[in-house]
Design a protein around this motif. Structure first.
Motif, PDB file in Angstrom:
ATOM      1  N   ALA B 282     -39.053 -56.669  29.914  1.00  0.00           N
ATOM      2  CA  ALA B 282     -39.229 -56.370  31.140  1.00  0.00           C
ATOM      3  C   ALA B 282     -38.051 -56.518  32.188  1.00  0.00           C
ATOM      4  O   ALA B 282     -37.728 -55.668  33.141  1.00  0.00           O
ATOM      5  N   ALA B 283     -37.520 -57.540  31.932  1.00  0.00           N
ATOM      6  CA  ALA B 283     -36.371 -58.058  33.041  1.00  0.00           C
ATOM      7  C   ALA B 283     -35.116 -56.897  33.047  1.00  0.00           C
ATOM      8  O   ALA B 283     -34.646 -56.598  33.690  1.00  0.00           O
ATOM      9  N   ALA B 286     -36.207 -53.469  33.993  1.00  0.00           N
ATOM     10  CA  ALA B 286     -35.985 -53.450  35.652  1.00  0.00           C
ATOM     11  C   ALA B 286     -34.605 -53.425  36.189  1.00  0.00           C
ATOM     12  O   ALA B 286     -34.236 -52.862  36.938  1.00  0.00           O
ATOM     13  N   GLN B 287     -33.735 -54.113  35.370  1.00  0.00           N
ATOM     14  CA  GLN B 287     -32.338 -54.345  35.698  1.00  0.00           C
ATOM     15  C   GLN B 287     -31.820 -52.751  35.600  1.00  0.00           C
ATOM     16  O   GLN B 287     -30.754 -52.511  36.382  1.00  0.00           O
ATOM     17  N   GLN B 288     -31.933 -52.067  34.384  1.00  0.00           N
ATOM     18  CA  GLN B 288     -31.461 -50.837  34.209  1.00  0.00           C
ATOM     19  C   GLN B 288     -31.783 -50.039  35.207  1.00  0.00           C
ATOM     20  O   GLN B 288     -31.059 -48.905  35.819  1.00  0.00           O
ATOM     21  N   ARG B 289     -33.229 -49.970  35.515  1.00  0.00           N
ATOM     22  CA  ARG B 289     -33.614 -49.009  36.330  1.00  0.00           C
ATOM     23  C   ARG B 289     -33.012 -49.382  37.763  1.00  0.00           C
ATOM     24  O   ARG B 289     -32.757 -48.358  38.523  1.00  0.00           O
ATOM     25  N   ASN B 290     -33.085 -50.610  38.173  1.00  0.00           N
ATOM     26  CA  ASN B 290     -32.238 -50.710  39.610  1.00  0.00           C
ATOM     27  C   ASN B 290     -30.880 -50.356  39.725  1.00  0.00           C
ATOM     28  O   ASN B 290     -30.213 -49.907  40.399  1.00  0.00           O
ATOM     29  N   LEU B 291     -30.132 -50.554  38.489  1.00  0.00           N
ATOM     30  CA  LEU B 291     -28.907 -50.143  38.433  1.00  0.00           C
ATOM     31  C   LEU B 291     -28.486 -48.605  38.505  1.00  0.00           C
ATOM     32  O   LEU B 291     -27.831 -47.923  39.337  1.00  0.00           O
ATOM     33  N   ALA B 293     -30.699 -47.036  40.325  1.00  0.00           N
ATOM     34  CA  ALA B 293     -31.100 -46.499  41.442  1.00  0.00           C
ATOM     35  C   ALA B 293     -29.702 -46.898  42.286  1.00  0.00           C
ATOM     36  O   ALA B 293     -29.540 -46.035  43.409  1.00  0.00           O
ATOM     37  N   GLU B 307     -42.997 -47.889  39.432  1.00  0.00           N
ATOM     38  CA  GLU B 307     -42.723 -49.278  40.010  1.00  0.00           C
ATOM     39  C   GLU B 307     -42.799 -50.471  39.279  1.00  0.00           C
ATOM     40  O   GLU B 307     -41.990 -51.434  39.251  1.00  0.00           O
ATOM     41  N   ARG B 308     -43.887 -50.430  38.361  1.00  0.00           N
ATOM     42  CA  ARG B 308     -43.917 -51.385  37.540  1.00  0.00           C
ATOM     43  C   ARG B 308     -43.256 -51.617  36.352  1.00  0.00           C
ATOM     44  O   ARG B 308     -43.183 -52.692  35.517  1.00  0.00           O
TER      45      ARG B 308
END
Lengths: 374, 408
Positions: B282-283, B286-291, B293, B307-308
């Motif tokens: 999960a972490a 999220a990190q790849q998604r945020n990167l 973005a 979002e989740r």
């Protein structure tokens, strides 16, 4: 960005004022209003750190749409440091530039810092509070970290050089040459320290300590007692290394070898993208032997879920760090490291393998304690 | 002599097919019990587990088993004794002897098909089962169909350092699924003359041509298929869609295609709900998604994600970045030609299992073959390898027999 002279002056004035305020907080180890200062630093970065400004805007955060709470500051994912120069100033004018370790792609990121004074103040205060509260005379530093003369881009090497200069007895030694260990010199210097009755602080990465144990084992040296008052600071990990040893096992071996109680072995947790560091609370006289990482007052952790929202205590999540001393880069950093919010604002780090077994659910007190001791 | 040595092959294939037919019924009590255990072990949702079990057992028919055997061995009779062969000596495909199948940690029932073919070759078979005991339960049904299976087909669980672990030196053939390190360790433990069939870590990829991007109807079906290839088994299998090449210059931009695919992923998420997620995964997602973005905010690519963090479609991923290998996380790599895709595969040293193609353009097929793929198929079919196919590039039964020629 290109700025007019008046804008440059405005920036300089604002940056200096903020730096002065942050240094004051560091020196006094007190941040009167964390939220207020964090949001003012955010506002500063939203005006001067262009890549961060764009990212924050994509998340709806701008100088005109500021969050009200420091916990709502958009954290930058650590790999973003590989994508852009994340700083509020011209990076060619950085006072300090540290590089993150390469990844599987072999590309490292850079953390540019405008002010060495801010970095130095943060690292020295953090180290002194965590490592030296019971110390009455300078320690002798035995350094198993990258030598800044070889690797000036290493934040760890820089940090330990500053520490040795500020708190050492002037006879520190560097024993790493790349991954190679100058074991004979180290043995000679430790024996000399014993003869001088000079308490030492051995600082190194977990991998370097394993290397040291292997070298001593090869020489059939089972005991190398350090003078009273000596201690160890362990940091880093085994990133990219083939040999991994459980931390509890490593500490037990180091304790036996150097005749040190385990509370004299302190783990530091930091990263190139941060200015400040966390430390185990174990050197504290009132420690309960659980290894909970504590931050200085100007650094706060958040444990977040995939949606970026703060998780309740006891729930495993990713760590976000809000570091006021990151004034000239990004105040909030999102990592992939896993942790749990502990008592008194501390965090318990959880290895990714352990975390994987946890499958994202809550831990009970017994599990938490077991992890904190490991 | 092995337990099945005297049993005619027709009888064996009939018994196996009949057992599989019983297991194709979702209400078959042993299957119901195993479904719960598989769900518990893997964390996958019940629909995903049911789907996997359906895919395994519906495919096992007597006709397909026998066709595969006859095709690989020349005739079915070769398993019963010496059989004539055109312009070659008569030959008998005798059992290799003792066969061990070691299954991997995450996938469902991966050992069953090789075990079935090893049994068809009349070997004594031991399967290293998972904690859900799926193989053990299926073997019990086999024994109900035909008594000798009770001795021929055994399944148990063990750890490599377990003192009760079987001695790998005693096996004539070992088929193993796992990481490269695991396979190397197993191979080193075998007897010198033993045969080793390794199913190592592999990835799968897809390629969408610019011609397909101009065909709205084909594109919709493609996205539905690609979404299913991505989400099934949480992108953990070698047949999951791990990376997707999309040609630039088509009627649809990469971003528009990514948006369309993400809508299909949302739909697939409803059909196959998300598995229990590891905190580390999960972490990382999220990190790849945020990167992504962050890169998008700087004008590079786009990201479509919930979002989740249930899934992430990362558009125009940097070619320097390897596949994510994270649950329901897919990087779309923009390419100008199949050469770019080939270069990506080589740069990241990907060993390919499946390669999904949006159409039959020759240059794309050629690149897929050059990239080392062992199966070319359409989108939506990656996760459905046929029983008669060559999983991992291996034959199904040929490696479980010992040929004996007769030139009298």
């Amino acid at each position: 960005m290109r700025y007019r002279t008046s804008e440059v002056e405005a920036y300089r004035s604002e940056a200096d004022a903020l730096d002065g305020e942050i240094v004051q907080c560091i020196e006094q180890r007190n941040v009167p209003d964390f939220n207020d200062l964090a949001l003012r630093i955010l506002s500063h970065q939203l005006r001067y750190n262009e890549p961060y400004t764009k990212y924050a805007a994509s998340l709806g955060v701008t100088v005109d749409a500021m969050p009200q709470d420091w916990q709502a500051i958009p954290p930058v994912p650590t790999p973003a440091y590989k994508e852009a120069a994340l700083c509020t100033f011209d990076p060619s004018k950085a006072a300090l530039t540290f590089e993150t370790s390469g990844t599987t792609q072999g590309v490292g990121g850079k953390h540019y810092m405008e002010s060495a004074a801010l970095y130095d103040a943060a690292l020295l205060s953090g180290f002194a509070h965590a490592m030296l509260r019971d110390v009455s005379r300078p320690l002798r530093y035995v350094l198993l970290v990258p030598n800044p003369s070889q690797r000036p881009q290493s934040s760890l090497g820089y940090m330990m050089r500053k520490v040795a200069e500020a708190y050492g007895d002037g006879r520190e030694g560097w024993y790493l040459d790349g991954d190679a260990l100058h074991i004979e010199q180290l043995l000679e210097d430790v024996r000399q320290a014993r003869a001088d009755d000079a308490a030492v602080c051995i600082a190194g990465t977990a991998f370097a300590f394993v290397n040291l144990l292997d070298e001593l084992n090869a020489r059939a040296i089972a005991s190398l007692p350090l003078p009273p008052g000596s201690r160890i600071m362990e940091t880093g990990g085994f990133k990219g290394r083939t040999r991994i040893v459980q931390r509890a096992e490593l500490y037990a071996e180091l304790g036996r070898l150097f005749s040190l109680p385990e509370h004299r072995i302190v783990a530091e947790y930091g990263m190139t993208e941060l200015t400040s560091q966390y430390y185990d609370n174990v050197v504290s006289p009132s420690h309960d032997s659980a290894r909970i990482k504590h931050s200085p007052p100007w650094l706060r952790p958040r444990v977040v879920g995939p949606d970026g929202k703060t998780l309740p205590p006891g729930v495993v999540g990713a760590l976000v760090h809000v570091d006021l001393a990151n004034r000239s880069s990004c105040i909030a950093i999102q990592t992939e490291d896993l942790g749990v919010a502990g008592a008194d604002g501390g965090i318990i780090l959880i290895g990714r393998e352990k975390g994987a077994e946890l499958r994202g659910c809550s831990l009970d007190a017994e599990e938490l304690h077991a992890i904190a001791r490991a | 002599m092995t337990a099945l040595a005297q049993i005619p092959i027709h009888k064996i294939t009939r018994a196996i097919a009949h057992a599989a037919e019983r297991w194709s019924d979702a209400d078959f009590p042993p299957r119901v019990r195993v479904t719960d255990r598989v769900t518990e072990r893997t964390g996958y949702s019940i629909p995903a587990v049911e789907y996997a079990l359906d895919r395994i057992f519906f495919s096992v028919t007597q006709a397909d088993l026998e066709a595969t055997i006859a095709n690989e061995l020349g005739s079915l009779d070769a398993l019963n004794g010496f059989a004539p062969r055109a312009r070659r000596p008569d030959a008998w495909a005798a059992p290799a002897g003792n066969v061990c199948v070691i299954s991997s940690r995450t996938t469902i029932g991966v050992a069953i098909v090789p075990a079935i073919f090893a049994l068809c070759a009349k070997n004594d078979v031991l399967v290293k089962d998972r904690e859900d005991s799926l193989v053990h339960a299926f073997f019990q049904t086999l024994a109900q169909e035909l008594d000798p299976f009770a001795a021929a087909a055994r399944a148990s669980t063990w750890a490599s350092d377990d003192e009760n672990a079987p001695e790998l030196q005693t096996f004539d053939v070992v088929a193993a699924f796992g990481s490269d390190d695991t396979l190397a360790a197993i191979r080193n433990a075998l007897a010198a003359g033993a045969r080793f069939i390794g199913y190592g870590s592999r990835a799968s990829a897809g390629y969408v041509t610019r011609e397909t991007l101009g065909n709205a109807a084909a594109l919709k079906a493609l996205c539905r298929g690609a979404a299913r290839d991505l989400v099934l088994y949480e992108t953990e299998g070698c047949l999951s869609l791990h990376t997707l090449f999309v040609e630039r210059g088509g009627a649809l931009s990469l971003e528009a295609f990514g948006r369309m695919l993400s809508q299909s992923v949302e739909e697939a998420n409803v059909e196959f709900p998300i598995a229990r997620r590891h905190a580390a995964d999960a972490a990382s997602i999220a990190q790849q998604r945020n990167l992504a973005a962050f890169r998008a905010a700087a004008g590079h690519g786009a990201v479509f994600a919930s979002e989740r963090g249930e899934y992430a479609i990362i558009v125009d991923q940097a070619p320097s970045q390897p596949p994510h290998f994270l649950p329901r996380t897919l990087g779309i790599i923009g390419v100008d030609s199949p050469e770019d895709a080939l270069q990506y595969v080589r740069t990241h040293a990907l060993r390919l299992e499946g390669f999904a193609l949006s159409d039959e353009r020759n240059d794309v097929s050629r690149a897929a073959l050059q990239a080392g793929a062992v199966r070319l198929t359409g989108f939506g079919e990656l996760q459905h390898p046929p029983l008669s196919g060559n999983h991992g590039g291996h034959p199904r039964i040929a490696e479980f027999v010992r040929w004996i020629d007769r030139t009298l």
